[in-house]
Design a protein around this motif. Structure first.
Motif, PDB file in Angstrom:
ATOM      1  N   GLU A 194      36.338  31.743  48.044  1.00 40.75           N
ATOM      2  CA  GLU A 194      36.603  32.424  46.739  1.00 40.75           C
ATOM      3  C   GLU A 194      35.353  32.288  46.092  1.00 40.75           C
ATOM      4  OE1 GLU A 194      38.962  34.394  45.949  1.00 40.75           O
ATOM      5  OE2 GLU A 194      39.830  33.805  47.618  1.00 40.75           O
ATOM      6  N   SER A 195      34.271  31.219  46.322  1.00 43.97           N
ATOM      7  CA  SER A 195      33.032  30.923  45.807  1.00 43.97           C
ATOM      8  C   SER A 195      31.883  32.023  46.254  1.00 43.97           C
ATOM      9  CB  SER A 195      32.516  29.705  46.132  1.00 43.97           C
ATOM     10  OG  SER A 195      32.262  29.348  47.526  1.00 43.97           O
ATOM     11  N   ALA A 196      32.293  32.557  47.553  1.00 43.19           N
ATOM     12  CA  ALA A 196      31.297  33.662  47.811  1.00 43.19           C
ATOM     13  C   ALA A 196      31.404  34.889  46.866  1.00 43.19           C
ATOM     14  CB  ALA A 196      31.944  34.168  49.271  1.00 43.19           C
ATOM     15  N   ALA A 197      32.461  35.156  46.335  1.00 47.02           N
ATOM     16  CA  ALA A 197      32.683  36.362  45.438  1.00 47.02           C
ATOM     17  C   ALA A 197      32.081  36.041  44.235  1.00 47.02           C
ATOM     18  CB  ALA A 197      34.279  36.894  45.562  1.00 47.02           C
ATOM     19  N   ALA A 198      32.093  34.664  43.594  1.00 48.65           N
ATOM     20  CA  ALA A 198      31.729  34.460  42.474  1.00 48.65           C
ATOM     21  C   ALA A 198      30.282  34.534  42.373  1.00 48.65           C
ATOM     22  CB  ALA A 198      32.171  33.115  42.003  1.00 48.65           C
ATOM     23  N   LEU A 199      29.564  33.949  43.604  1.00 51.59           N
ATOM     24  CA  LEU A 199      28.042  33.680  43.666  1.00 51.59           C
ATOM     25  C   LEU A 199      27.464  35.096  44.048  1.00 51.59           C
ATOM     26  CD1 LEU A 199      28.122  30.124  45.284  1.00 51.59           C
ATOM     27  CD2 LEU A 199      27.901  30.807  42.818  1.00 51.59           C
TER      28      LEU A 199
ATOM     29  N   ALA B 236      43.106  42.575  31.884  1.00 55.92           N
ATOM     30  CA  ALA B 236      43.662  41.817  31.303  1.00 55.92           C
ATOM     31  C   ALA B 236      45.313  41.451  31.147  1.00 55.92           C
ATOM     32  CB  ALA B 236      43.515  41.846  29.609  1.00 55.92           C
ATOM     33  N   THR B 237      45.878  42.672  31.469  1.00 56.06           N
ATOM     34  CA  THR B 237      47.287  42.088  31.408  1.00 56.06           C
ATOM     35  C   THR B 237      47.666  41.477  32.902  1.00 56.06           C
ATOM     36  OG1 THR B 237      47.915  44.100  30.205  1.00 56.06           O
ATOM     37  CG2 THR B 237      49.566  43.416  31.764  1.00 56.06           C
TER      38      THR B 237
ATOM     39  N   PRO C   1      25.109  46.528  28.150  1.00 53.61           N
ATOM     40  CA  PRO C   1      26.105  45.622  27.905  1.00 53.61           C
ATOM     41  C   PRO C   1      27.407  46.037  28.784  1.00 53.61           C
ATOM     42  CG  PRO C   1      25.606  47.559  26.361  1.00 53.61           C
ATOM     43  CD  PRO C   1      24.389  47.431  27.050  1.00 53.61           C
ATOM     44  N   VAL C   2      27.486  47.405  29.334  1.00 49.05           N
ATOM     45  CA  VAL C   2      28.809  47.436  30.100  1.00 49.05           C
ATOM     46  C   VAL C   2      28.522  46.581  31.487  1.00 49.05           C
ATOM     47  CG1 VAL C   2      29.924  49.396  31.345  1.00 49.05           C
ATOM     48  CG2 VAL C   2      28.864  49.843  29.169  1.00 49.05           C
ATOM     49  N   SER C   3      27.468  46.639  32.307  1.00 48.33           N
ATOM     50  CA  SER C   3      27.177  45.805  33.142  1.00 48.33           C
ATOM     51  C   SER C   3      27.527  44.297  32.885  1.00 48.33           C
ATOM     52  CB  SER C   3      25.978  46.081  33.724  1.00 48.33           C
ATOM     53  OG  SER C   3      25.276  47.370  33.947  1.00 48.33           O
ATOM     54  N   TRP C   4      27.066  43.725  31.769  1.00 51.20           N
ATOM     55  CA  TRP C   4      27.476  42.274  31.538  1.00 51.20           C
ATOM     56  C   TRP C   4      28.866  42.139  31.357  1.00 51.20           C
ATOM     57  CZ3 TRP C   4      24.887  38.148  31.524  1.00 51.20           C
ATOM     58  CH2 TRP C   4      23.391  37.881  31.685  1.00 51.20           C
ATOM     59  N   ILE C   5      29.701  43.146  30.899  1.00 52.70           N
ATOM     60  CA  ILE C   5      31.033  43.202  30.659  1.00 52.70           C
ATOM     61  C   ILE C   5      31.774  43.118  32.193  1.00 52.70           C
ATOM     62  CG2 ILE C   5      33.297  44.423  29.954  1.00 52.70           C
ATOM     63  CD1 ILE C   5      31.640  45.326  27.518  1.00 52.70           C
ATOM     64  N   PHE C   6      31.314  44.012  33.008  1.00 49.90           N
ATOM     65  CA  PHE C   6      31.910  44.081  34.407  1.00 49.90           C
ATOM     66  C   PHE C   6      31.413  42.786  34.995  1.00 49.90           C
ATOM     67  CE2 PHE C   6      31.422  48.854  34.603  1.00 49.90           C
ATOM     68  CZ  PHE C   6      32.422  49.111  34.131  1.00 49.90           C
TER      69      PHE C   6
ATOM     70  N   VAL D 221      35.330  36.035  35.178  1.00 51.97           N
ATOM     71  CA  VAL D 221      36.429  35.187  34.733  1.00 51.97           C
ATOM     72  C   VAL D 221      37.662  35.084  35.877  1.00 51.97           C
ATOM     73  CG1 VAL D 221      38.712  36.117  33.413  1.00 51.97           C
ATOM     74  CG2 VAL D 221      36.365  36.030  32.492  1.00 51.97           C
ATOM     75  N   HIS D 222      37.917  36.009  36.604  1.00 48.19           N
ATOM     76  CA  HIS D 222      38.616  35.737  37.884  1.00 48.19           C
ATOM     77  C   HIS D 222      38.310  34.727  38.762  1.00 48.19           C
ATOM     78  CE1 HIS D 222      42.004  36.863  40.734  1.00 48.19           C
ATOM     79  NE2 HIS D 222      41.094  36.808  41.588  1.00 48.19           N
ATOM     80  N   TYR D 223      37.136  35.152  39.451  1.00 40.36           N
ATOM     81  CA  TYR D 223      36.581  34.504  40.548  1.00 40.36           C
ATOM     82  C   TYR D 223      36.132  32.956  40.179  1.00 40.36           C
ATOM     83  CZ  TYR D 223      37.315  38.061  44.069  1.00 40.36           C
ATOM     84  OH  TYR D 223      37.938  38.734  45.043  1.00 40.36           O
ATOM     85  N   VAL D 224      35.540  32.780  39.074  1.00 42.05           N
ATOM     86  CA  VAL D 224      35.512  31.599  38.776  1.00 42.05           C
ATOM     87  C   VAL D 224      36.575  30.703  38.582  1.00 42.05           C
ATOM     88  CG1 VAL D 224      34.364  29.753  36.718  1.00 42.05           C
ATOM     89  CG2 VAL D 224      33.091  31.948  37.503  1.00 42.05           C
ATOM     90  N   HIS D 225      37.793  31.161  38.063  1.00 40.78           N
ATOM     91  CA  HIS D 225      38.918  30.363  38.282  1.00 40.78           C
ATOM     92  C   HIS D 225      39.341  30.343  39.607  1.00 40.78           C
ATOM     93  CE1 HIS D 225      43.193  29.890  37.996  1.00 40.78           C
ATOM     94  NE2 HIS D 225      43.185  29.166  36.993  1.00 40.78           N
ATOM     95  N   ARG D 226      39.432  31.274  40.183  1.00 40.68           N
ATOM     96  CA  ARG D 226      39.744  31.452  41.705  1.00 40.68           C
ATOM     97  C   ARG D 226      39.083  30.252  42.646  1.00 40.68           C
ATOM     98  NH1 ARG D 226      44.870  31.974  43.102  1.00 40.68           N
ATOM     99  NH2 ARG D 226      44.755  34.148  42.198  1.00 40.68           N
TER     100      ARG D 226
END
Length: 252
Positions: free
Chosen positions: A54-59, A152-153, A73-78, A84-89
């Motif tokens: 999973e770290s591969a996706a985050a990095l 988010a849901t 700003p939109v790129s930063w949100i993406f 948010v998902h992959y750092v946790h995963r």
């Protein structure tokens, strides 16, 4: 031939492979967790396996963001949504697994690493380099709003379901037990349902073919596993709730 054209061909093949894998996994359970079995090569710890995969996706996505030209700003949100998902995963979830968690075959870890690398490449290069930069007006687009809401849901559903399973492991002396409460009242795998909703939301929010491919891959991987887990619960627990479905309440 330009990198963008090559990426488009890779994307087409990527979707075809996802559909094929989705069919195959209804007949062959991926050999990790409760389905671990011999014949898939050497194994090592589940914690290390999840961390590597999973770290591969985050990095990688951070790298493609830095190398790209779209930094609005939109790129930063993406980027934030993805991380948010992959750092946790990658960096939190593995260390919530018990030390007694089953080993993972090296072949599974290698395939997971390859998947996350290709997936991050297709999404990262498209969002931050190949596509026209999303302007700030995209923040008011119904597709972005709906996609962000679904993301988010799904994230909340996924985190809640994982928390329920962790709590169950701490309160039972057996390897597996039947979870109850919340969405477990209706489906056997709300954690998978949440993750599917996450990446459907991503596909809508980015309104991109790589995002759609990711959603297809997620369904292809998790829908067959949800069915397998549902059948496993029913075969191992005689009093398993008959009204539960595998993944979709009252449907399937």
């Amino acid at each position: 031939m330009s990198e963008e054209i090559l990426a488009n061909w890779l994307l087409l093949g990527w979707i075809i492979v996802a559909l094929a894998i989705g069919v195959l996994l209804f007949f062959v359970n991926a050999p990790y967790g409760r389905y671990l079995r011999t014949g898939w090569g050497p194994t090592f710890g589940a914690r290390q396996g999840w961390l590597v995969m999973e770290s591969a996706a985050a990095l990688w996505l951070v790298l493609f963001f830095v190398l790209g030209s779209a930094h609005g700003p939109v790129s930063w949100i993406f980027l934030l949504m993805w991380e948010v998902h992959y750092v946790h995963r990658a960096f939190i979830y593995p260390f919530t697994l018990p030390r007694t968690a089953r080993q993972m075959p090296l072949s599974v870890v290698t395939m997971g690493l390859a998947f996350n690398s290709v997936n991050a490449y297709l999404n990262g290069r498209h969002l931050f380099t190949f596509s026209a930069e999303y302007t700030s007006t995209w923040l008011h687009d119904p597709r972005f709003i709906l996609g962000l809401f679904l993301f988010a849901t799904g994230y909340i559903i996924n985190r809640w379901a994982d928390h329920t399973l962790r709590r169950l492991r701490r309160t039972t002396d057996t390897t597996y037990a039947v979870p109850h409460g919340g969405l477990y009242r209706w489906v056997s795998c709300p954690n998978y349902l949440g993750e599917i909703i996450i990446w459907i939301g991503w596909a809508i929010a980015t309104w991109s073919l790589p995002g759609l491919a990711f959603a297809i891959w997620t369904i292809a991987n998790l829908a067959p596993r949800a069915r397998a887990n549902h059948d496993w619960y029913r075969s191992h627990f005689p009093n398993y709730p008959r009204s539960r479905r595998a993944l979709l309440p009252r449907i399937w």
